[in-house]
Design a protein around this motif. Structure first.
Motif, short mmCIF file in Angstrom:
data_model
loop_
_atom_site.label_atom_id
_atom_site.label_comp_id
_atom_site.label_asym_id
_atom_site.label_seq_id
_atom_site.Cartn_x
_atom_site.Cartn_y
_atom_site.Cartn_z
N ILE A 44 4.52 5.49 -0.08
CA ILE A 44 4.88 4.67 -1.24
C ILE A 44 3.88 3.54 -1.42
O ILE A 44 3.45 3.22 -2.53
CB ILE A 44 6.31 4.13 -1.09
N GLN A 45 3.48 2.92 -0.30
CA GLN A 45 2.51 1.83 -0.37
C GLN A 45 1.18 2.32 -0.92
O GLN A 45 0.54 1.65 -1.75
CB GLN A 45 2.32 1.22 1.02
N GLU B 47 1.53 2.85 -4.66
CA GLU B 47 1.54 1.58 -5.38
C GLU B 47 0.13 0.98 -5.45
O GLU B 47 -0.27 0.44 -6.49
CB GLU B 47 2.50 0.61 -4.70
N ASP B 48 -0.62 1.09 -4.33
CA ASP B 48 -1.99 0.57 -4.35
C ASP B 48 -2.86 1.32 -5.35
O ASP B 48 -3.64 0.71 -6.10
CB ASP B 48 -2.60 0.68 -2.94
N THR C 110 -1.83 2.96 -7.98
CA THR C 110 -1.36 2.62 -9.33
C THR C 110 -1.91 1.27 -9.78
O THR C 110 -2.38 1.11 -10.90
CB THR C 110 0.17 2.60 -9.35
N ALA C 111 -1.86 0.28 -8.89
CA ALA C 111 -2.40 -1.04 -9.23
C ALA C 111 -3.90 -0.98 -9.49
O ALA C 111 -4.42 -1.63 -10.40
CB ALA C 111 -2.09 -2.03 -8.09
N GLN D 63 -4.39 0.59 -12.90
CA GLN D 63 -4.03 -0.36 -13.95
C GLN D 63 -5.11 -1.42 -14.13
O GLN D 63 -5.46 -1.79 -15.26
CB GLN D 63 -2.69 -1.01 -13.61
#
Length: 265
Positions: free
Chosen positions: A171-172, A175-176, A178-179, A182
């Motif tokens: 998950i981490q 998220e990394d 995805t960030a 973005q």
């Protein structure tokens, strides 16, 4: 070289000890210890049985010898009553020899009886220890099983178990990524808005620079247009004046003189 070998040996033993500690199950160890105690108790009981068997065999021999001794005594008495003193003496001599054997066997019988009592007492004590160990073993196993289950439940809820840790790391990472995507998309939007990505050389101009260039280009066009009008109006004279190095003040009056004549024709 010996120091390196010692260090390698220490590392190997440390890793092996850690692996064994991780693979060891206390419940299996307790069961194995209990099994060994049962085997020891069985050996003690077998020893008691062997001693008891030997004691019983001695008792049979004693009974047999005592029976022979009694028989010889009776025979000696009868022989003496019949006036056969020689036979009576022989019977009593044999009886005396048997009595010595009986005495030796009785000594051995007492020794075996004492050993049997000791082994029996040891077997009883060992049996009590084995029973106590079995009770303690089952208690420890139940406690360990409960603690293990509680630990697994706690790890599952807190997310620190190995499986949950892998999920958390995945998950981490998601998220990394995805960030990062973005942030990259935002940077591209800003570059597109500023026009930096329209110029392959990366030297794109901003709005102010573009407006200044447009005004400068318009002034150049107006100047060129005035020059062409002047050439059409005055022929080649202005051009020669310019090429001859005349000043702007001298060329202007000459142009004013030639203009009426051009209109008159």
């Amino acid at each position: 070289m010996s120091g390196v070998m010692k260090r390698m040996g220490m590392i190997f033993r440390a890793k092996a000890n850690k692996a064994l500690d991780r693979a060891e199950d206390p419940r299996e160890t307790l069961d194995y210890s209990y099994q060994k105690q049962l085997e020891l108790l069985q050996k003690v009981r077998r020893g008691v049985a062997d001693v008891a068997t030997s004691r019983k065999r001695l008792e049979l021999q004693l009974n047999q010898l005592q029976g022979q001794s009694t028989k010889l005594e009776d025979q000696g008495r009868k022989a003496l009553a019949l006036g056969r003193e020689d036979l009576a003496r022989e019977a009593l001599s044999r009886r005396a020899a048997l009595q010595q054997q009986v005495s030796d066997l009785e000594t051995q019988h007492q020794t075996l009886q004492g050993e049997e009592e000791k082994l029996t007492l040891a077997a009883q004590r060992l049996q009590a220890k084995v029973d106590a160990f079995r009770t303690k073993k089952e208690t420890i196993k139940a406690t360990y099983t409960a603690a293990q289950a509680q630990t697994r439940i706690g790890e599952a809820f807190s997310g620190i178990s190995e499986e949950m840790g892998d999920v958390g790391m995945a998950i981490q990472r998601a998220e990394d990524k995805t960030a990062q995507l973005q942030a990259r998309a935002g940077a591209i939007d800003e570059l597109l808005a500023s026009g930096a990505l329209d110029d392959p050389t990366g030297m794109a101009k901003d709005d102010i620079t573009a407006e200044l260039d447009r005004l400068s280009g318009g002034s150049d066009v107006e100047l060129e247009l005035q020059r062409m009008k002047a050439e059409l109006a005055g022929g080649s004279a202005p051009k020669q004046a310019i090429e001859g190095g005349g000043t702007a003040g001298q060329a202007a009056p000459h142009a004013e003189q030639e203009r009426p004549r051009f209109d008159k024709q």
